[in-house]
Design an enzyme around this catalytic site. Sequence first.
Site, short mmCIF file in Angstrom:
data_model
loop_
_atom_site.label_atom_id
_atom_site.label_comp_id
_atom_site.label_asym_id
_atom_site.label_seq_id
_atom_site.Cartn_x
_atom_site.Cartn_y
_atom_site.Cartn_z
N TYR A 136 -11.98 39.98 36.64
CA TYR A 136 -11.09 39.12 35.85
C TYR A 136 -10.61 37.91 36.65
O TYR A 136 -10.39 36.84 36.10
CB TYR A 136 -9.85 39.90 35.39
N LYS A 191 -17.86 52.90 39.33
CA LYS A 191 -19.30 52.76 39.10
C LYS A 191 -19.94 52.70 40.49
O LYS A 191 -20.70 51.78 40.82
CB LYS A 191 -19.59 51.50 38.25
N ASP A 223 -19.35 55.20 32.72
CA ASP A 223 -20.11 55.53 31.51
C ASP A 223 -19.83 56.97 31.08
O ASP A 223 -19.62 57.27 29.90
CB ASP A 223 -21.62 55.26 31.70
N ASP A 247 -9.62 47.91 30.86
CA ASP A 247 -9.52 47.18 29.58
C ASP A 247 -10.29 47.93 28.50
O ASP A 247 -9.79 48.18 27.41
CB ASP A 247 -10.09 45.77 29.78
N ASP A 251 -8.71 50.75 25.33
CA ASP A 251 -8.93 50.57 23.89
C ASP A 251 -9.58 51.82 23.30
O ASP A 251 -9.22 52.28 22.21
CB ASP A 251 -9.85 49.37 23.61
C1 IPM Z 1 -5.66 43.50 27.12
C2 IPM Z 1 -6.36 42.33 26.48
C3 IPM Z 1 -6.45 41.20 27.51
C4 IPM Z 1 -7.30 41.69 28.65
C5 IPM Z 1 -6.98 39.85 26.95
C6 IPM Z 1 -6.16 39.38 25.77
C7 IPM Z 1 -7.03 38.80 28.01
O1 IPM Z 1 -7.61 42.71 26.00
O2 IPM Z 1 -4.50 43.33 27.54
O3 IPM Z 1 -6.26 44.57 27.20
O4 IPM Z 1 -8.53 41.61 28.62
O5 IPM Z 1 -6.72 42.16 29.64
MG MG Z 2 -7.98 44.79 26.13
#
Ligand code: IPM
Ligand code: MG
Length: 356
Positions: A136, A191, A223, A247, A251
């Site tokens: 990042y 990884k 993975d 990240d 999710d």
């Molecule tokens: C998160 C989001 C952010 C990230 C984006 C909006 C930059 O997806 O906070 O998980 O990738 O960190």
């Molecule tokens: Mg995110």
Amino acid sequence: MKKIAILPGDGIGPEIIDEAVKVLKAMKLPLEMSSAPVGGAAYEASGHPLPEATLKLAQESDAILFGAVGDWKYDTLDRPLRPEQAILGLRKALGLFANFRPAICYEQLTHASSLKPELVAGLDILIIRELTGDIYFGQPRGRRTATDGHFPGAEEAYDTMRYSKPEIERIAHVAFQAAQKRNKRVTSVDKANVLETFQFWKDVVTEVGLQYPDVALDHMYVDNAAMQLVKEPKRFDVVVTGNMFGDILSDEASMLTGSIGMLPSASLNSQNQGLYEPSHGSAPDIAGKGIANPLATILSAAMMLRFSLGQESAAAQIEAAVQKVLAQGLRTADIHSAGTTKVSTVEMGDAVVAAL
Ligand code: IPM
Ligand code: MG
């Protein structure tokens, strides 16, 4: 008097922040709250997603309550002007390296998960994502003409994945110490089978782990971790990983709980100054419709009281109120199912206030 910066942002951000602020005000705590524009809203107002005044307010506050940023309509802007740069810029400027993303499946929402209820009932995972390093932020990055590789002379783009030893050590300590207060297990996701950066990650986490003999450490390739999260999610306690894997996995983990609309997050620096935001994004497709779930933001405000403001009992009170409205059968559209009562964003906020 503690100072809170309120940064609503874009999409559903302002709607959900309004509800969290309503709940905080109802608590009658000594908080001084000041709002400022961020993300696309700030770009519209002043030409930059993270204006200097907003950054200054954030830096001078004890904690930041953040809504969400982003809208597809900004995707063609130069990268430094895109809304996402506001959250990345705040993380970097304030050194918010430790991101806590709990994935808890509330009893009442077991059936809202896309997985079988028995796989997720009682789920309580804490994902700890390193937030200021990795691909990042790694330099160099950019576009250039390739001088080697499969197509020398072609246009190419590149980013840099990198972690220094102190960066890995400090997030590892955060993870082990969090595990000591829970079920004393840490899974470090890497990884290492392919990437130099993540072999180093694994080596450093292992070394730090020697200082925590009471915590069981295991390692998992990313993975496989993605697979195990949907196969047998309850095997995890604390998961610690780098910025990009975190990240993605956070999710994925959110869906185990029924809705990403339920999940709060905290991003802390070494002084416990923190930014608190829902784990979900700005959802421009449902903005302004009054259907967004404010609970992730309300629960983020609770985390803020606990981690940055030393108000443990107020935090617990908000969390109990959220449990109560769920028990009353109140649901926003994202978690609504037969036999429950569908409510709007504002009605959900009002119900939490009433339950306090
Ligand atoms: C998160 C989001 C952010 C990230 C984006 C909006 C930059 O997806 O906070 O998980 O990738 O960190
Ligand atoms: Mg995110």
